[in-house]
Design a protein around this motif. Structure first.
Motif: not given
Ligand code: APR
Length: 267
Positions: A29-30, A41, A47, A118, A136, A179, A205-208, A210, A230, A235, A247
């Motif tokens: 999502a980033g 997140r 969320w 995603q 997704h 979900f 740009g993923t929080s890693g 899911v 990046i 993360t 960044g």
């Protein structure tokens, strides 16, 4: 202005990508934050603000798809939380940002072979990317639960409740993976194949957090692929990547691709 350290890391990432024969991008999502779409997140995430959806969302849908469709088609009588409505409006208004276009350019060199995203916002396709696995789903599409037939929402007329697939009679739902819903096998197989084939994975740009998406960088790393990340924050995979660029993707990806193109031109 980038620091000396930043420029050194950027150069290292550019050199790795310029040598790559099978680069795969894993996107979160980033990547769309600079297109005005909130992340899920972290600060301001959807969320973070309204809590994660019910983990049984898919089971609830499957138990009564007609009720889901009635709520979906009649927002008047079934208003959703304001944050969700704002999120939907943000996606509706969103356009690709320089990060999306940088990936289109990189695909044009033949180095970037696949994007595993995603994100459901369709922005990679709008920007012109060709090989995109939407793990997704894609919010502009509907999908048959049985045969995975997909159709753009605007090309499908709801003539019965719940809507049925013209190919196999299965129940039609939004392509977005709920979900608790298994990832459609046709997309998942492409993702595992590409995570296996890549010699470099760039994680954007993923929080890693899911799975199975969060497992692809580890799968790639395990067979010796380079990892480049990046992200505006660290993360769970930051400590195993070869290069970590701190960044926004909308700023750093275009710089990276410009340098890669220079290296290719100097060959
Ligand atoms: N550039 C780079 N990274 C950014 C930027 C930016 N401009 N803005 C935010 N980030 C980073 C955050 O630091 C965070 O690591 O993007 C990440 C966003 O994380 P999430 O909101 O968890 O999004 P994502 O990783 O894509 O979530 C995965 O969770 O609920 C599901 O379906 C949802 O596809 C989503 C999945």
């Amino acid at each position: 202005m980038l620091s000396e350290e930043h420029l050194k890391e950027l150069e290292k990432a550019s050199q790795i990508i310029a040598q790559s024969r099978h680069l795969v991008a894993l996107v979160g999502a980033g990547m769309s934050a600079e297109s005005g779409i909130p992340t899920y997140r972290g600060a301001g995430g959807l969320w973070t603000r309204i809590g994660e959806p019910d983990p049984r969302s898919f089971q609830n849908f499957a138990a009564d798809p007609k009720a889901w469709w009635q709520r979906m088609l009649d927002r008047e009588s079934h208003p959703e939380p304001p944050e969700r409505a704002q999120f939907r409006e943000a996606i509706d208004k969103a356009h690709p940002n320089p990060g999306h276009y940088a990936l289109v350019e990189l695909e044009g060199t033949g180095i970037l072979r696949y994007i595993i995203t995603q994100n459901v916002d369709n922005l990679h396709r709008v920007a012109g990317s060709i090989n995109v696995a939407e793990i997704h789903g894609n919010r502009t599409l509907l999908r048959c639960m049985r045969c995975h037939w997909r159709v753009p929402r605007e090309e499908f007329e709801v003539v019965e409740m719940p809507p049925r697939c013209p190919q196999c009679g299965g129940v039609i739902k939004g392509d977005g993976v709920m979900f608790g819903e298994p990832i459609p096998p046709d997309v998942l197989n492409v993702c595992f194949r590409e995570a296996d084939l890549c010699d470099c994975m760039i994680v954007l740009g993923t929080s890693g957090t899911v799975y199975p998406a969060a497992g692809f960088p580890v799968q790639a790393h395990r067979h010796g692929a380079y990892l480049i990340e990046i992200n505006t924050e660290p993360t769970p995979i930051t400590e195993i990547v070869d290069v970590s660029l701190r960044g926004p993707t909308g700023d750093l990806l275009p710089l990276l691709v410009t340098r890669v193109l220079e290296l290719l031109a100097d060959r």
